[in-house]
Structure formats: C-alpha cells, structure tokens
Design an enzyme around this catalytic site. Structure first.
Site, PDB file in Angstrom:
ATOM      1  N   TYR A   1       0.850  -1.188   0.000  1.00 23.00           N
ATOM      2  CA  TYR A   1       0.000   0.000   0.000  1.00 23.00           C
ATOM      3  C   TYR A   1       0.888   1.241   0.000  1.00 23.00           C
ATOM      4  CZ  TYR A   1      -3.420   3.444   1.758  1.00 23.00           C
ATOM      5  OH  TYR A   1      -4.250   4.537   1.922  1.00 23.00           O
TER       6      TYR A   1
ATOM      7  N   ASP B   1       9.279   2.737  -0.323  1.00 29.03           N
ATOM      8  CA  ASP B   1       8.258   3.407   0.476  1.00 29.03           C
ATOM      9  C   ASP B   1       8.521   3.029   1.930  1.00 29.03           C
ATOM     10  OD1 ASP B   1       6.107   4.269   1.889  1.00 29.03           O
ATOM     11  OD2 ASP B   1       4.584   3.446   0.534  1.00 29.03           O
TER      12      ASP B   1
ATOM     13  N   LYS C   1       4.640   8.997   9.126  1.00 30.53           N
ATOM     14  CA  LYS C   1       4.465   8.426  10.473  1.00 30.53           C
ATOM     15  C   LYS C   1       5.497   8.947  11.483  1.00 30.53           C
ATOM     16  CE  LYS C   1       2.192   4.380   8.482  1.00 30.53           C
ATOM     17  NZ  LYS C   1       0.793   4.359   8.800  1.00 30.53           N
TER      18      LYS C   1
HETATM   19  C1  LIG Z   1       3.848   1.958   3.378  1.00 28.28           C
HETATM   20  C2  LIG Z   1       2.838   3.057   3.395  1.00 28.28           C
HETATM   21  N1  LIG Z   1       2.860   3.996   2.444  1.00 28.28           N
HETATM   22  C3  LIG Z   1       1.979   5.016   2.428  1.00 28.28           C
HETATM   23  C4  LIG Z   1       1.005   5.115   3.389  1.00 28.28           C
HETATM   24  C5  LIG Z   1       0.034   6.256   3.357  1.00 28.28           C
HETATM   25  O1  LIG Z   1       0.299   7.118   4.405  1.00 28.28           O
HETATM   26  P1  LIG Z   1      -0.863   8.110   4.973  1.00 28.28           P
HETATM   27  O2  LIG Z   1      -1.859   7.241   5.640  1.00 28.28           O
HETATM   28  O3  LIG Z   1      -0.104   9.009   5.909  1.00 28.28           O
HETATM   29  O4  LIG Z   1      -1.406   8.834   3.796  1.00 28.28           O
HETATM   30  C6  LIG Z   1       0.932   4.160   4.390  1.00 28.28           C
HETATM   31  C7  LIG Z   1      -0.121   4.236   5.430  1.00 28.28           C
HETATM   32  O5  LIG Z   1      -0.257   3.414   6.281  1.00 28.28           O
HETATM   33  C8  LIG Z   1       1.868   3.102   4.402  1.00 28.28           C
HETATM   34  O6  LIG Z   1       1.840   2.148   5.335  1.00 28.28           O
END
Ligand SMILES: Cc1ncc(COP(=O)(O)O)c(C=O)c1O
Length: 440
Positions: free
Chosen positions: A157, A252, A280
C-alpha cells in the site's frame, strides 16, 4: 454485528456502551463512522472502540476501559504516546503559532536529521501525509526519467493516490475491494503489478515493457498485508535490475522508516534506493510525510526544477517539532536493541501459546515492527497472507480486546511496539493471549 452481543465474552465488567452510542452517532455523520476505513473494524466484526486518551503504551476508551496498544497510531508512536518531551516541545512551539506558510528554522533541523539518517536521502521535501509523499515521488520519478510505467507489488500500500490504488493490500483487501470505483482506467493503465519475493515476476515485466518503466516502488518490508519480510536476495536483485534498466528504485519507508533502524529498511538491509518516502515517525504523531533521494533527482522539484508539488501546511512548525523530538529520542543508543528484544519476546510468546493451544500460527518481527498469522506459513506474499484464518483472527481479536490488549483490527496490518512497552507489559500481553488462544 453488535459488539456487546456475540464476541465470546468472558470479562463481565467489559462494557462498550458509550463507544457503541458514539459510533452509532458517527455513522450518521461520517461515511462508515470513520475518517479512515480500517478503523471501522470491518474485518473483525463488531464496532470500534472510541478513544478518549493515550499515554505511553496505553490507551483508554470513552467507557473507561484501558488497553495495551500495539497499533501506536499506525506506527508513529515509537517512543510511546503523548510523550512528555514531545508535548513540551509542542507547547513551546505552539506559543509562536501553529502555521506560518513560510520557511521556518525547524524545517532545516528536521531535514538535516532525515538526510543524515537515511542513506539514500540527499535532499528532502516535507508534505502532510504518506499518500502525498508517494503521489509526489511518483510524479518526480516520471518527470526525471521521461518514462511512464511503474511497477508496484501486490499487497503493498502506498496511500490512496489513483495510480497506486491497484492491488493495494490492507485497507482495500479488508473491505474486499480489489480496486476502487472512481479510479479512472487511464490513471492505472501505467501501473504494473508484480509478486513480492518473486524476482521472476519483475523480470518478465521489464522484458515485456522494455525502456518504459520509470520506477519500481515497494515497501521493503511489507506492513500492509500483515508483516512480510523480503527473502535474503530480493531487495538486492531489484536494485540490480532497476540499475540495468535505468529505472528508479523507490523504497516506500512510510512505515519502515526510523522503525526498522534509525536509517530505515535501507540501512537495515544495506540496499540503497534512488528515492525514499517517509511519514508516520518523522511527524511524531502529527500529520507529516516526506520524499527525498539523490540530489540530481530532487533538484527536479519546484521551484528548483519544473516538477510541481506544493502544500499549504507542509513543513508546519508543530509537525516539525514533534518529529525532531521523536528522532532525538530514538537516535539514542540501545533503542533498536530494546525494541528487538521486547518484540521478539512478544511474537514468540503469542505464536508458541497459539501452537500449544493447537492453532496453526506463524509470526515474525524486525525490531519494533511485527505480525502474526493464523496459518502454518511461511508467508512470502499477499496470496500466502490470505491463507490466514480470518474468522479465528476475529475471535482472537475480540478476546484480546476484552483482556485489555488493542491490536490492529485486521490481520493484514503490521503491529508496532514502542520504547514505552515494558517487559512487564509484554508478559501481561502473552498471558492474556494464552487465555484467549485456549478458548477460541
Ligand atoms: C507503506 C505506506 N505507504 C503510504 C502510506 C500512506 O500514508 P498516509 O496514511 O499518511 O497517507 C501508508 C499508510 O499506512 C503506508 O503504510
């Protein structure tokens, strides 16, 4: 299902009456009663608990129930919730205002910390969420390479930008939506998907789309299909194939950044991507994201270069202050050794208790990030993760909640520990898991 009716209850004093009332009201006000889907407890049944406050390793709901928390606001709370030093830093910063919409010194401080910590990052751009970071980095990769296709992995994700909402793991999987209506075909027509831990699936995409692939993006350790680690040579092989094809490699690290080690997964595994996204932890519990990487690529970003991306609240002083204070704390010696120790004890304790009670279970962890599945394993990808017994997880989930332990309400989510989780807290959790696993 009503949370008070059929959750195999044993704790007679456990009441969620106020949470139920509040959530019923919320459902009329916000879609599904929440502002982010997984919070709605869809995959574990029942209704979510409504939180009143958090501190350290604990949270309290509006009925007054106390929980040991292994969600940590989905990752940011690595030093524990509402840490006194973070709150003090926020208090001091707030006296000067909450947002300037103009450069501030705190941006320099956090940028320097991020650049010196994360091997791939020579320049950084702060944004407001992980979604924004991934959306921006993708545009940048396309702008820099002049190519359009991207490869992502099933079960990873990267936020909810159109181009990335394809086979996107947790939230989408939890709701049983393979994709989302409203995403135009054109937005995903350049998104190719490969299998995590299967290098041949990437090789064949490079073969059939020769010269067209701008970037490969992945979670170096997957946290959005449950917790899945890369096989020993997987990341190195992707690094090699992306270099050979003049394709950018994007890690990511919204979840793994500053979580697996101070320099993230790339430091932990010794594989350096071209670009990295963060979120985060670097916001210490306030809304933040970031993308960064090689200087020659980052210089494409406006206003230095032509790739446009902007944000009203980006780099705001409160988020910067919370991030700085959090990073200062986790930089201290012993952080990751401590997280490794307590998290290992937790996962071993739960999985062994499960097996003793006759359940097929497997699990793993790297420092303060962990997961377990109700299947024999091994789990190498999303298809393996889906073999986990969802109904049993739901029973386990509610049993643990009644025992005062809050896990992520989906088996397709990683869990997180923090520096505030003491050895005693871990032992209490394992003892509770023993009781629950024996009766589900
Ligand atoms: C690996 C990863 N990338 C991107 C995101 C998206 O981040 P946000 O929820 O701050 O938009 C998340 C959210 O949990 C994530 O776990």
């Amino acid at each position: 299902m009503d949370a008070s009716v059929d959750q195999n209850k044993t704790n007679k004093n456990f009441s969620l009456r106020k949470s139920e009332e509040a959530f019923n009201a919320a459902k009329n006000l916000m879609p599904g009663g929440v502002n982010s889907p997984v919070r709605a407890f869809t995959s574990v049944g029942g209704q979510p608990i409504v939180i009143d406050s958090v501190k350290g390793s604990r949270m309290w709901d509006i009925d007054g129930n106390e929980y040991i928390d292994y969600v940590g606001s989905w990752g940011p709370a690595i030093i524990g919730h509402a840490d006194d030093e973070v709150l003090a830093a926020l208090g001091e910063t707030m006296k000067k205002g909450t947002s300037f919409g103009a450069p501030c010194m705190l941006e320099n401080v956090l940028a320097e910390m991020v650049i010196s910590a994360v091997p791939s990052i020579e320049m950084v751009r702060f944004v407001n969420s992980g979604t924004e970071a991934c959306m921006g980095v993708l545009r940048l990769a396309r702008a820099f390479t002049g190519k359009h296709k991207i490869i992502k992995f099933e079960g990873c994700y990267h936020g909810h930008a159109d181009a990335l909402l394809v086979k996107a793991g947790s939230g989408v999987a939890t709701l049983g939506l393979p994709d989302s209506p409203g995403v135009p075909k054109a937005a995903t027509s350049d998104t190719l998907t490969a299998q995590f831990n299967d290098i041949s699936s990437i090789e064949s995409l490079f073969e059939s789309h020769k010269g067209d692939i701008a970037a490969v993006i992945l979670e170096p350790v997957v946290g959005n299909s449950g917790f899945i680690v890369p096989k020993p040579d997987f990341l190195n092989s992707i690094r090699k194939i992306t270099k050979q094809n003049s394709t950018l490699l994007i890690f990511d690290e919204v979840m793994t950044g500053f979580r697996l080690s101070y320099g993230g997964a790339q430091e932990y595994f010794g594989v350096t991507p071209d670009l990295t996204t963060l979120g985060k932890i670097i916001g210490g519990g306030l809304p933040v994201g970031a993308y960064g990487g090689r200087r020659d690529i980052m210089e494409m970003v406006a206003p230095q270069g032509p790739m446009y991306q902007a944000g009203t609240l980006s780099g705001n002083p409160l988020a910067m202050a919370a991030g700085i204070q959090t990073l200062k704390r986790i930089k201290k010696a012993g952080t990751y050794e401590y997280l490794h120790e307590i998290t290992g004890e937790l996962v071993r304790g739960i999985v062994e208790a499960g097996r003793r009670a006759g359940h097929a279970m497997c699990g793993g962890h790297i420092n303060g990030m962990f997961g377990f599945f109700f299947t024999e394993g091994p789990v190498y990808n999303f298809a393996d993760a889906k073999k986990s017994d969802a109904a049993k997880f739901g029973r386990f989930y509610w049993g643990m909640l009644e025992e005062g332990v809050y896990f992520a309400p989906s088996q397709f989510e990683a869990g997180f520990t923090s520096l505030a989780h003491t050895s005693q807290v871990i032992k209490m959790t394992i003892a509770a898991a023993e009781r629950v696993l024996r009766r589900i």
